[in-house]
Design a protein around this motif. Sequence first.
Motif, PDB file in Angstrom:
ATOM      1  N   ASP A  77       1.278   0.794 -16.073  1.00 43.47           N
ATOM      2  CA  ASP A  77       1.103   2.140 -16.734  1.00 43.47           C
ATOM      3  C   ASP A  77       1.095   3.257 -15.894  1.00 43.47           C
ATOM      4  O   ASP A  77       0.284   3.197 -14.952  1.00 43.47           O
ATOM      5  CB  ASP A  77      -0.147   1.911 -17.986  1.00 43.47           C
ATOM      6  CG  ASP A  77      -0.392   3.165 -18.645  1.00 43.47           C
ATOM      7  OD1 ASP A  77       0.481   3.698 -19.614  1.00 43.47           O
ATOM      8  OD2 ASP A  77      -1.369   3.624 -18.545  1.00 43.47           O
ATOM      9  N   GLY A  78       1.771   4.440 -16.324  1.00 40.35           N
ATOM     10  CA  GLY A  78       1.788   5.681 -15.282  1.00 40.35           C
ATOM     11  C   GLY A  78       2.625   5.617 -14.190  1.00 40.35           C
ATOM     12  O   GLY A  78       2.820   6.544 -13.525  1.00 40.35           O
ATOM     13  N   GLY A  79       3.424   4.302 -14.013  1.00 42.94           N
ATOM     14  CA  GLY A  79       4.174   4.268 -13.004  1.00 42.94           C
ATOM     15  C   GLY A  79       3.433   4.288 -11.242  1.00 42.94           C
ATOM     16  O   GLY A  79       2.209   4.306 -11.346  1.00 42.94           O
ATOM     17  N   ILE A  80       4.377   4.337 -10.415  1.00 46.11           N
ATOM     18  CA  ILE A  80       3.884   4.435  -9.018  1.00 46.11           C
ATOM     19  C   ILE A  80       2.685   5.591  -8.668  1.00 46.11           C
ATOM     20  O   ILE A  80       1.901   5.561  -7.781  1.00 46.11           O
ATOM     21  CB  ILE A  80       4.823   4.305  -8.036  1.00 46.11           C
ATOM     22  CG1 ILE A  80       4.415   3.947  -6.711  1.00 46.11           C
ATOM     23  CG2 ILE A  80       5.378   5.667  -7.799  1.00 46.11           C
ATOM     24  CD1 ILE A  80       3.925   2.377  -6.461  1.00 46.11           C
ATOM     25  N   ASP A  96      12.609   5.002  -1.528  1.00 47.11           N
ATOM     26  CA  ASP A  96      11.292   5.485  -2.125  1.00 47.11           C
ATOM     27  C   ASP A  96      10.395   4.062  -1.777  1.00 47.11           C
ATOM     28  O   ASP A  96       9.228   4.617  -1.598  1.00 47.11           O
ATOM     29  CB  ASP A  96      11.756   5.661  -3.636  1.00 47.11           C
ATOM     30  CG  ASP A  96      12.197   6.911  -3.970  1.00 47.11           C
ATOM     31  OD1 ASP A  96      12.368   8.105  -3.238  1.00 47.11           O
ATOM     32  OD2 ASP A  96      12.915   6.891  -5.146  1.00 47.11           O
ATOM     33  N   PHE A  97      10.820   3.056  -1.906  1.00 50.02           N
ATOM     34  CA  PHE A  97      10.151   1.959  -1.520  1.00 50.02           C
ATOM     35  C   PHE A  97       9.492   1.872  -0.349  1.00 50.02           C
ATOM     36  O   PHE A  97       8.384   1.778  -0.037  1.00 50.02           O
ATOM     37  CB  PHE A  97      10.907   0.654  -1.761  1.00 50.02           C
ATOM     38  CG  PHE A  97      10.062  -0.566  -1.534  1.00 50.02           C
ATOM     39  CD1 PHE A  97       9.223  -0.979  -2.645  1.00 50.02           C
ATOM     40  CD2 PHE A  97      10.285  -1.213  -0.490  1.00 50.02           C
ATOM     41  CE1 PHE A  97       8.501  -2.441  -2.396  1.00 50.02           C
ATOM     42  CE2 PHE A  97       9.604  -2.448  -0.340  1.00 50.02           C
ATOM     43  CZ  PHE A  97       8.656  -2.952  -1.168  1.00 50.02           C
ATOM     44  N   GLY A  98      10.458   2.657   0.697  1.00 52.54           N
ATOM     45  CA  GLY A  98       9.849   2.576   2.160  1.00 52.54           C
ATOM     46  C   GLY A  98       8.795   3.651   2.123  1.00 52.54           C
ATOM     47  O   GLY A  98       8.082   3.711   3.273  1.00 52.54           O
ATOM     48  N   ARG A  99       8.836   4.632   1.220  1.00 51.30           N
ATOM     49  CA  ARG A  99       7.811   5.841   1.581  1.00 51.30           C
ATOM     50  C   ARG A  99       6.393   5.351   1.062  1.00 51.30           C
ATOM     51  O   ARG A  99       5.477   5.972   1.393  1.00 51.30           O
ATOM     52  CB  ARG A  99       8.269   7.123   0.754  1.00 51.30           C
ATOM     53  CG  ARG A  99       9.587   7.557   1.328  1.00 51.30           C
ATOM     54  CD  ARG A  99       9.961   8.863   0.381  1.00 51.30           C
ATOM     55  NE  ARG A  99      11.016   9.394   0.855  1.00 51.30           N
ATOM     56  CZ  ARG A  99      12.242   9.342   0.026  1.00 51.30           C
ATOM     57  NH1 ARG A  99      12.097   8.819  -0.960  1.00 51.30           N
ATOM     58  NH2 ARG A  99      13.330   9.999   0.593  1.00 51.30           N
ATOM     59  N   VAL A 143       2.705   1.521   3.851  1.00 50.97           N
ATOM     60  CA  VAL A 143       4.060   2.440   4.218  1.00 50.97           C
ATOM     61  C   VAL A 143       4.601   1.387   5.516  1.00 50.97           C
ATOM     62  O   VAL A 143       3.659   1.220   6.504  1.00 50.97           O
ATOM     63  CB  VAL A 143       3.886   3.764   4.972  1.00 50.97           C
ATOM     64  CG1 VAL A 143       5.098   4.360   5.550  1.00 50.97           C
ATOM     65  CG2 VAL A 143       3.205   4.571   3.652  1.00 50.97           C
ATOM     66  N   PRO A 144       5.496   0.975   5.535  1.00 52.39           N
ATOM     67  CA  PRO A 144       6.046   0.072   6.689  1.00 52.39           C
ATOM     68  C   PRO A 144       6.084   1.063   8.023  1.00 52.39           C
ATOM     69  O   PRO A 144       6.114   2.173   8.037  1.00 52.39           O
ATOM     70  CB  PRO A 144       7.697  -0.153   6.439  1.00 52.39           C
ATOM     71  CG  PRO A 144       7.747   0.096   4.660  1.00 52.39           C
ATOM     72  CD  PRO A 144       6.610   1.134   4.767  1.00 52.39           C
ATOM     73  N   SER A 145       5.611   0.259   9.043  1.00 52.67           N
ATOM     74  CA  SER A 145       5.458   0.801  10.540  1.00 52.67           C
ATOM     75  C   SER A 145       6.937   1.187  10.685  1.00 52.67           C
ATOM     76  O   SER A 145       7.917   0.228  10.644  1.00 52.67           O
ATOM     77  CB  SER A 145       4.564   0.153  11.399  1.00 52.67           C
ATOM     78  OG  SER A 145       3.297  -0.284  10.906  1.00 52.67           O
ATOM     79  N   PRO A 146       7.321   2.203  11.593  1.00 54.66           N
ATOM     80  CA  PRO A 146       8.468   2.573  12.127  1.00 54.66           C
ATOM     81  C   PRO A 146       8.722   1.515  13.196  1.00 54.66           C
ATOM     82  O   PRO A 146       7.843   1.150  14.132  1.00 54.66           O
ATOM     83  CB  PRO A 146       8.253   3.967  12.574  1.00 54.66           C
ATOM     84  CG  PRO A 146       6.758   4.161  13.026  1.00 54.66           C
ATOM     85  CD  PRO A 146       6.140   3.237  12.078  1.00 54.66           C
ATOM     86  N   GLN A 147       9.853   1.001  13.234  1.00 57.06           N
ATOM     87  CA  GLN A 147      10.373  -0.106  14.387  1.00 57.06           C
ATOM     88  C   GLN A 147      10.851   0.751  15.595  1.00 57.06           C
ATOM     89  O   GLN A 147      11.676   1.715  15.656  1.00 57.06           O
ATOM     90  CB  GLN A 147      11.574  -0.815  13.969  1.00 57.06           C
ATOM     91  CG  GLN A 147      10.916  -1.566  12.797  1.00 57.06           C
ATOM     92  CD  GLN A 147      12.209  -2.610  12.231  1.00 57.06           C
ATOM     93  OE1 GLN A 147      13.288  -2.781  12.945  1.00 57.06           O
ATOM     94  NE2 GLN A 147      12.120  -3.362  11.146  1.00 57.06           N
ATOM     95  N   ILE A 148      10.378   0.159  16.677  1.00 60.30           N
ATOM     96  CA  ILE A 148      10.592   0.743  18.110  1.00 60.30           C
ATOM     97  C   ILE A 148      11.696   0.173  18.687  1.00 60.30           C
ATOM     98  O   ILE A 148      11.840  -0.987  18.845  1.00 60.30           O
ATOM     99  CB  ILE A 148       9.490   0.917  19.064  1.00 60.30           C
ATOM    100  CG1 ILE A 148       8.220   1.433  18.302  1.00 60.30           C
ATOM    101  CG2 ILE A 148       9.795   1.297  20.244  1.00 60.30           C
ATOM    102  CD1 ILE A 148       7.030   1.667  19.232  1.00 60.30           C
TER     103      ILE A 148
END
Length: 891
Positions: free
Chosen positions: A872-875, A802-805, A886-891
Motif C-alpha cells: 500500500d502506498g508503493g515504494i 530505479d531499483f538501484g537507487r 542502495v547497492p555499493s558502487p563497484q570499484i
Amino acid sequence: MKPIRDAQLGAFTFFASALPHDVCGSNGLPLTPNSIKILGRFQILKTITHPRLCQYVDISRGKHERLIVVAEHYSRNVGDFRQEQTARICVSPEKVLQVAYEVLEGLDFMNKHGLVHRALSPNNVLLDCKGNVKLAKFGLYHMTDHGADVDFPIGNPSYLAPEVIALGCFHPSDPSHSETPLPSGPKSDVWSLGILLFELCAGRRLLQNIELSDKLKFILTLGCMDDIVTVLAEEHGCLEIIKEMPENVVELLRKCLTFLPSKRPTPAELLGDPVFDAVSCHYLPFQKPVSLFSSSLRCAHLELPDDISDLCKDDDEDYLSERGIDEVYHLWCLAGGDLEKELTNKEIIQSKPPICTLPKFVLEDGESFGQGRDRSFLLDDTTVTLSLCQLRNRLKDVAGEAYYPLLEDEQSSLPQSNSSNELSATVTLPLIIRERDTEYQLIRIILFDRLLKGYPYKKNLMWKEARVDIPPLVRGLAWAALLGIEGDIQAKYDSTDKDTPIPTDRQIEVDIPRCHQYDELLSSPQGHIKFRRVLKAWVVSHPDLVYWQGLDSLCAPFLYLNFNNEALAYACMSAFIPKYLYNFFLKDNSHVIQEYLTVFSQMIAFHDPELSNHLNEIGFIPDLYAIPWFLTMFTHVFPLHKIFHLWDTLLLGSSSFPFCIGVAILQQLRDRLLANGFNECILLFSDLPEIDIERCVRESINLFCWTPKSATYRQYAQPMKAGGEGIFGKTATYFSSDYQDMPKTDLSREPLALCDLKAEVSPRISAEDLIDLCELSLAGPTKRSKSGKPKIVAVDIRNVEDFGRGHVSGSINIPFNSVFGPDGELVQCPASGVLQNYRGRVIVIVSHAVKSAALFAAHLVKVNFSRVCILDGGISKLKPTGLLTVPSPQI
C-alpha cells in the motif's frame, strides 16, 4: 451446582399427552408436542437450588411422548418412619417439628420462585444421610403446566387438599370444560403437609383399604367438622396417640388441616409461627450462591484448609463425590450410561412386540385394529437409582491430584494420573472423540471450573486452555469469559424494556418459528419466549442499529448454551456483534457488506487463485452465497453442534478470522466448484453439502496464519480496541495478530474507496507490515516456513535504474514488462523462472504506482500464483524510513 456427596442420581418416567396429528395452530404450523413444552419448562427447575430440595439435573425425550427426568435422589424417605416405629415407639414430637420446619423451608423457597409442589407425599419427602429433608418431584406440577400436558392427575389423592379435589380432573381436550381452572396455590401444599405430619404422629397411613371415590368423599365432608384432627384420629383409631402429643404439635396439625383455604396459613406464615421457636434457632438462613457474572464478591465466604496438601492425602478418598451433580451425570453418560436401559432393567419401561405397539387405525367399515396406549404406564412413581459403578471404574486411575490442578504450574494442563501418557495422547485425537472420552473430559472440566472461578484474573490461562479445546459442559461460561463479559449483567438486562411493543416485534415473531427448530429446546414455547426477550432487549438497547433477518440465528447458540440465563445470552450477543459484525446491522449496511465481500473475494484470490479465477469467469460472486454466511457468522448455514466447534475457535481469533473460514469452506467444495458452471454452483449452495467442521477449523487456522494482518484491513471495521494476543499468542506466528487492534501510523494502510478496492484482485498490505515481516532493521528477511525457506519475498517491478537507487533489502527486481506479454500471459524468460521459484510464499509487489503493482498482481493471480499482495502506498511509503538499501558502487 452443589456437590453430589452422599446423594444418588435417580430417574423416573412419565408420558405427556398426545396431540392430534391433523390440527394446526393459529400460525398454520403443526402444534408443538406436549413433551417439547414440558422439556422447555423443565429447564428453569435446574436453577432451583436449596438444601431442602432435590436438585434437578436433566430431562430426556423418548418415543411416543415419553419423558425421563433425572434428579438428585436418596433411598430413604419419611414413609420409612412407619416401618421403623413399633406400637410402643412413635416418632418423637421433636422429629415431627423438625420434618415440618424443613419441609416448610423447601415449600417457602419454591413459592418465592412461583412454584407449588402439589405432589407432596411421604415418598417425595426424602431424607439424606444426616436425616435432613429433601423434597423430590417438586417440579412435576410446573413442568406439566399444572397438569394440563399429561393425562394423569398430579399428586396422590390421599394427600390432595379439599379445594384441589373439588376442582376435579381437567384436561384441555375435554369439551366439557370451557375454562381452565385456577392452578393450585401454596396453601394446598400446607394441607398435604398436615396429612403427612398426622401420619407421622399416628404411625399409620390414612384412608387405607378404602375405595378412591370414598376417600374423596370423606375428605370433602371434613368441611362440616369443627376439629378435623380429632375426626381423623377417631376415624383411624389413634385418638389416644394424638392426645399424648404436645399441644404445640397438635396445634400445628390443626393449622395445616384447616379446611377453608382462606383461613389456612401459607408456608411462609407457618415458618414464623411460635410453634417453631425451639426449632428455627438451629437453622441458618439460606444464602444463594453468587453467580460468575454479578456485582457480589464470589470469595466472600471462601474457606480453605490450612494446608492445601491435605486435600490429596487420603488415596481412598472419594473425590468424585465432591464434584457437582451435573458433572457426575455428564460423565455418567459419557461412561456409557443409558437412561432407557436402566429403566428397562427395572421393568419400569416394558418392551412389547412391535405388533402390540402399533397405533389404532380404522377401516372404511368402521372396524378398528391396533393397540391403544396402556394407561397404566402414563406415570410410574418409582424412582430408579442410577448406578455409578461403571463411571467409578472408568475413573479409577485418575489420581487425587487431578481433582485439584495447580494452575500456575507449567504442567498443569497435563492430566495427572496413572494413565497420563494415554491422556496426553488423547489431545491429538479428533475433537469429537475427545468430547466423548470420560477421563479426558473429567480433567478438562475440573481445569475449566477452576479457571472460571478465578475469572477474570485467570483470563490469560483461560485463553491458553481454550486453544486446546473447550469442554461442552462449560462451553457457555467459557465463551462468556472469552468475550470478556464482566459486571452485573442481570441488572443491565433487567433495566432494558422488553415489554413495550415496537415495530420489530412482527418480524421477530415471524423469524423465531423458523430458527433452528430441529432443536427440541429452542422449538419449545419457553424457547420462543426467551428468543423474543433476548432479541428485543438487543434491539431496544442498540437504537443506532436495526433488526435484520439473521439476527435470530446469531442469537441461537448463545441462548441454547445459556437457556436459564437470558442476561448472559444477551451480554454475549452484545459483545460478539461489535467484534465480528461491527455496523452490519445499520439501517443502510450496504457499504459495510460490500466492503466485507470485496475483502473476502481478495482472500479467495490470495489463497486459491485457481478457484477465484473460475468463480469470476462464471460470475459466481460472493454476493450470491456469502451474505448469509457472514451476517449470521455461519449459524444460518450449519446446525448448532457444528457451530459450537466452529465458534470455539472463532472466539479466539480476530475479526478477520471469518474470511479464512469462508475460504476453507470453499476449498472443501473446490473440486465440485471447479467442475461446474454458474447454475450448478447455485444449486450446490442452495443445499450446502456436508462440511467437515474439524477440517474446516484446521484449515482456517492455517489460512489465518498465512494471511498478513493488514491484508484484511477494512475501514468500516470496529475502531482500535485493546485486544488479546491472537489465536495462537505471541509464540506462534506473526500472521495471527489483528491489524484492526493496532494503533495507526504514517506507515499504516490508508482507507480506500470501495470502487478502487473492488478494482483490485489482490489485497494490499501496509508498509509497517512489510517492515515487520522482512525485519528490515536486521537487513534481511528472516520469517521462514517449516522448510527453512523465507515465508515472504518482496518483488520490485520498477526498472533497473530505479531499483538501484534504493530498494527493500532482500527483494528481487523483476521489471513489469519482463515477464508478462501484452495479453497478460507469462513469458518464458529468466525472470519468470526466478518468479516460479517463489511459488507458495507470500509475494509482495512493490512499485512506484499502486495501479501498476495491482495490474502485475492481477497477472500473477491469472496464472495461478497464490499469496500475492500489494504494498500500500508503493515504494514512496518506505523512503522516509531510511530502511531502503542502495547497492555499493563497484570499484
